[in-house]
Design a protein around this motif. Structure first.
Motif, mmCIF file in Angstrom:
data_model
loop_
_atom_site.group_PDB
_atom_site.id
_atom_site.type_symbol
_atom_site.label_atom_id
_atom_site.label_comp_id
_atom_site.label_asym_id
_atom_site.label_seq_id
_atom_site.Cartn_x
_atom_site.Cartn_y
_atom_site.Cartn_z
ATOM 1 N N ILE A 225 1.105 -1.351 -0.023
ATOM 2 C CA ILE A 225 -0.284 0.067 0.241
ATOM 3 C C ILE A 225 1.172 1.468 -0.109
ATOM 4 C CG2 ILE A 225 -2.088 1.400 1.163
ATOM 5 C CD1 ILE A 225 -2.899 -0.936 2.179
ATOM 6 N N GLY A 226 1.703 1.216 0.479
ATOM 7 C CA GLY A 226 3.124 2.652 0.825
ATOM 8 C C GLY A 226 3.380 2.432 0.157
ATOM 9 N N HIS A 227 3.608 1.847 -1.473
ATOM 10 C CA HIS A 227 4.665 1.580 -1.988
ATOM 11 C C HIS A 227 4.331 1.937 -2.901
ATOM 12 C CE1 HIS A 227 6.884 -0.239 -5.994
ATOM 13 N NE2 HIS A 227 7.929 -0.213 -5.395
ATOM 14 N N SER A 228 2.950 1.235 -3.502
ATOM 15 C CA SER A 228 2.177 1.725 -4.253
ATOM 16 C C SER A 228 1.536 3.382 -4.808
ATOM 17 C CB SER A 228 1.073 0.874 -4.783
ATOM 18 O OG SER A 228 1.103 -0.807 -4.831
ATOM 19 N N THR A 229 0.974 3.700 -3.378
ATOM 20 C CA THR A 229 0.663 5.147 -3.213
ATOM 21 C C THR A 229 1.939 5.828 -3.635
ATOM 22 O OG1 THR A 229 -0.883 3.944 -1.247
ATOM 23 C CG2 THR A 229 -0.261 6.534 -1.363
ATOM 24 N N THR A 230 3.040 5.957 -3.345
ATOM 25 C CA THR A 230 3.662 7.026 -3.479
ATOM 26 C C THR A 230 4.231 7.176 -4.851
ATOM 27 O OG1 THR A 230 4.940 6.223 -2.076
ATOM 28 C CG2 THR A 230 4.410 7.426 -0.421
ATOM 29 N N MET A 231 3.896 5.932 -5.376
ATOM 30 C CA MET A 231 4.563 5.596 -6.595
ATOM 31 C C MET A 231 3.817 6.142 -7.164
ATOM 32 S SD MET A 231 4.745 3.611 -9.966
ATOM 33 C CE MET A 231 3.644 2.198 -9.635
ATOM 34 N N LEU A 232 3.061 6.228 -7.493
ATOM 35 C CA LEU A 232 1.243 6.182 -8.751
ATOM 36 C C LEU A 232 1.749 7.750 -8.039
ATOM 37 C CD1 LEU A 232 -1.192 3.199 -7.925
ATOM 38 C CD2 LEU A 232 0.469 3.898 -10.060
ATOM 39 N N LEU A 233 1.438 8.535 -7.062
ATOM 40 C CA LEU A 233 0.713 9.185 -6.959
ATOM 41 C C LEU A 233 1.977 10.217 -6.917
ATOM 42 C CD1 LEU A 233 -1.370 9.591 -3.569
ATOM 43 C CD2 LEU A 233 -2.044 9.693 -6.147
ATOM 44 N N GLY A 234 3.033 10.437 -6.374
ATOM 45 C CA GLY A 234 4.780 10.779 -7.247
ATOM 46 C C GLY A 234 4.728 10.742 -8.530
ATOM 47 N N VAL A 235 4.477 9.945 -9.267
ATOM 48 C CA VAL A 235 4.426 10.431 -10.429
ATOM 49 C C VAL A 235 3.169 11.230 -11.334
ATOM 50 C CG1 VAL A 235 4.886 9.246 -13.170
ATOM 51 C CG2 VAL A 235 6.181 8.002 -11.008
ATOM 52 N N VAL B 102 5.455 15.083 -8.457
ATOM 53 C CA VAL B 102 6.502 15.232 -6.985
ATOM 54 C C VAL B 102 8.016 14.058 -7.085
ATOM 55 C CG1 VAL B 102 5.797 15.002 -4.511
ATOM 56 C CG2 VAL B 102 4.414 16.278 -5.669
ATOM 57 N N GLY B 103 8.778 14.562 -7.338
ATOM 58 C CA GLY B 103 10.581 14.070 -7.164
ATOM 59 C C GLY B 103 10.779 14.502 -5.854
ATOM 60 N N ILE B 104 12.047 13.217 -5.550
ATOM 61 C CA ILE B 104 12.519 13.555 -4.558
ATOM 62 C C ILE B 104 13.903 13.833 -4.466
ATOM 63 C CG2 ILE B 104 13.245 13.200 -1.699
ATOM 64 C CD1 ILE B 104 10.681 11.967 -1.080
ATOM 65 N N ASN B 105 15.405 14.377 -4.268
ATOM 66 C CA ASN B 105 16.716 13.701 -4.340
ATOM 67 C C ASN B 105 17.117 11.885 -4.981
ATOM 68 O OD1 ASN B 105 19.332 13.039 -4.236
ATOM 69 N ND2 ASN B 105 19.778 15.560 -4.767
ATOM 70 N N PHE C 170 8.158 5.725 1.673
ATOM 71 C CA PHE C 170 9.947 6.540 0.919
ATOM 72 C C PHE C 170 9.733 5.308 -0.081
ATOM 73 C CE2 PHE C 170 9.914 7.907 5.235
ATOM 74 C CZ PHE C 170 10.438 9.283 4.974
ATOM 75 N N HIS C 171 10.183 3.514 -0.126
ATOM 76 C CA HIS C 171 10.343 2.970 -1.302
ATOM 77 C C HIS C 171 9.937 3.278 -2.747
ATOM 78 C CE1 HIS C 171 12.906 -0.737 0.588
ATOM 79 N NE2 HIS C 171 12.089 0.195 1.140
ATOM 80 N N GLY C 172 8.312 3.487 -2.752
ATOM 81 C CA GLY C 172 7.795 4.038 -3.624
ATOM 82 C C GLY C 172 8.201 5.220 -3.922
ATOM 83 N N PHE C 173 8.040 6.911 -3.187
ATOM 84 C CA PHE C 173 9.068 7.460 -3.388
ATOM 85 C C PHE C 173 10.213 7.564 -4.387
ATOM 86 C CE2 PHE C 173 6.546 10.203 -1.285
ATOM 87 C CZ PHE C 173 6.369 11.498 -2.153
ATOM 88 N N LYS D 207 12.742 7.758 -10.616
ATOM 89 C CA LYS D 207 13.147 7.564 -11.209
ATOM 90 C C LYS D 207 12.413 7.811 -12.527
ATOM 91 C CE LYS D 207 17.347 6.648 -9.406
ATOM 92 N NZ LYS D 207 18.384 7.266 -9.237
ATOM 93 N N ILE D 208 11.338 7.241 -12.500
ATOM 94 C CA ILE D 208 10.661 7.387 -13.767
ATOM 95 C C ILE D 208 10.160 9.140 -14.291
ATOM 96 C CG2 ILE D 208 8.129 6.971 -14.185
ATOM 97 C CD1 ILE D 208 7.933 4.698 -12.177
ATOM 98 N N ILE D 209 10.442 10.117 -13.227
ATOM 99 C CA ILE D 209 10.033 11.138 -13.362
ATOM 100 C C ILE D 209 11.129 11.691 -14.209
ATOM 101 C CG2 ILE D 209 9.580 13.672 -12.287
ATOM 102 C CD1 ILE D 209 8.112 12.517 -10.057
ATOM 103 N N GLU D 210 12.732 11.213 -13.628
ATOM 104 C CA GLU D 210 13.575 11.560 -14.589
ATOM 105 C C GLU D 210 13.425 11.250 -15.805
ATOM 106 O OE1 GLU D 210 16.699 9.967 -12.254
ATOM 107 O OE2 GLU D 210 16.266 11.737 -10.382
ATOM 108 N N TYR D 211 12.957 9.967 -15.850
ATOM 109 C CA TYR D 211 12.902 9.871 -17.459
ATOM 110 C C TYR D 211 12.087 10.144 -18.366
ATOM 111 C CZ TYR D 211 16.215 5.388 -15.094
ATOM 112 O OH TYR D 211 16.891 5.820 -14.556
ATOM 113 N N GLU D 212 11.302 11.125 -17.703
ATOM 114 C CA GLU D 212 10.238 12.046 -18.494
ATOM 115 C C GLU D 212 9.639 10.683 -19.675
ATOM 116 O OE1 GLU D 212 12.710 14.495 -20.616
ATOM 117 O OE2 GLU D 212 13.376 16.338 -18.933
ATOM 118 N N ILE D 213 8.926 10.223 -18.732
ATOM 119 C CA ILE D 213 7.200 8.897 -19.155
ATOM 120 C C ILE D 213 6.802 10.197 -20.124
ATOM 121 C CG2 ILE D 213 6.603 9.104 -17.015
ATOM 122 C CD1 ILE D 213 5.735 5.749 -18.189
#
Length: 244
Positions: A100-110, A114-117, A160-163, A168-174
């Motif tokens: 749940i944690g991993h999926s939430t931040t991965m989907l919403l982050g992209v 919302v990217g983090i260093n 945090f794992h999801g972020f 990385k996905i944001i950096e690749y400009e999907i």
């Protein structure tokens, strides 16, 4: 119920086998080059993500599963989470919280960009491995006299794992064309990969727990896991310093 190691052996007996195990485990990341120490997508997959547009369910399911199965930072954390879990009900609960944690931040982050260093987030992911290993070793009970909420910790570190992946996905400009379906497909793949990795871990752990060596070497295994987490942290913080 989540547990921790309580050894009946003297301290020196527990630590005697630690050094060779640690050295063997810590050498693994360097065999795969710099990408092995990063929460990254392989270069070939990176190029594919950058070039395509539209909806591609099966390729993104494959990429998600591949990321989880080859992402040993995820696998180390999952190993720590289920190390002392015996009932499938408890395993399912903790793995679900992580998912749940991993999926939430991965989907919403992209989706919300919302990217983090990447060095900071990967260092935190390394910290999650250290935290869980120390938890399994009973360190917090000895040091502070209480047991932190393991369910909350699993969910929070899942965020945090999801972020780590969303960054990385944001950096690749999907491409924005088909973004949501592709992200959902990728997440399905991540969960499939997690189930595959978890199944392999449970099979190995099941056999190991039936032997007398489990309790002799459980402490050693968690020390090695903790050391690997510290290597991840050190590598990422060094990268942050060098590239800042």
């Amino acid at each position: 119920m989540q547990g921790s190691f309580s050894s009946r052996q003297p301290c020196h007996a527990r630590w005697r086998p630690v050094i060779p195990v640690c050295l063997a485990l810590l050498s693994l990341p360097f065999l795969g080059g710099s990408d092995a120490l990063a929460h990254a997508v392989a270069e070939g997959d990176k190029g594919y993500i950058q070039e395509i547009s539209g909806i591609h369910f099966l390729p993104f399911i494959y990429l998600g599963a591949k990321h989880m199965v080859t992402g040993y930072d995820h696998i180390l954390f999952l190993l720590g989470v289920i190390f002392f879990l015996y009932r499938m009900k408890d395993i399912g609960l903790y793995v679900s919280l992580f998912a749940i944690g991993h999926s939430t931040t991965m989907l919403l982050g992209v989706y919300f960009n919302v990217g983090i260093n990447s060095y900071i987030i990967d260092a935190i992911i390394g910290l999650s491995v250290v935290y869980k290993a120390l938890d399994n070793m009973g360190a917090y009970q000895r040091w502070f006299g209480f047991q932190p909420n393991t369910k909350a910790a699993t969910l929070i570190f899942g965020f945090f794992h999801g972020f780590g992946l969303s960054t990385k996905i944001i950096e690749y400009e999907i491409s924005s064309d088909g973004l949501v379906p592709n992200l959902l497909a990728f997440n399905v793949g991540v969960e499939i990969g997690q189930l595959l990795a978890l199944s392999a871990i449970l099979i190995v752990m099941g056999f190991w727990r039936k032997t007398e060596s489990f309790w002799r070497h459980a402490y050693t295994a968690n020390v090695a896991m903790m050391a690997a987490g510290f290597v991840l942290i050190g590598y990422q913080l060094t990268g942050l310093f060098v590239n800042s």
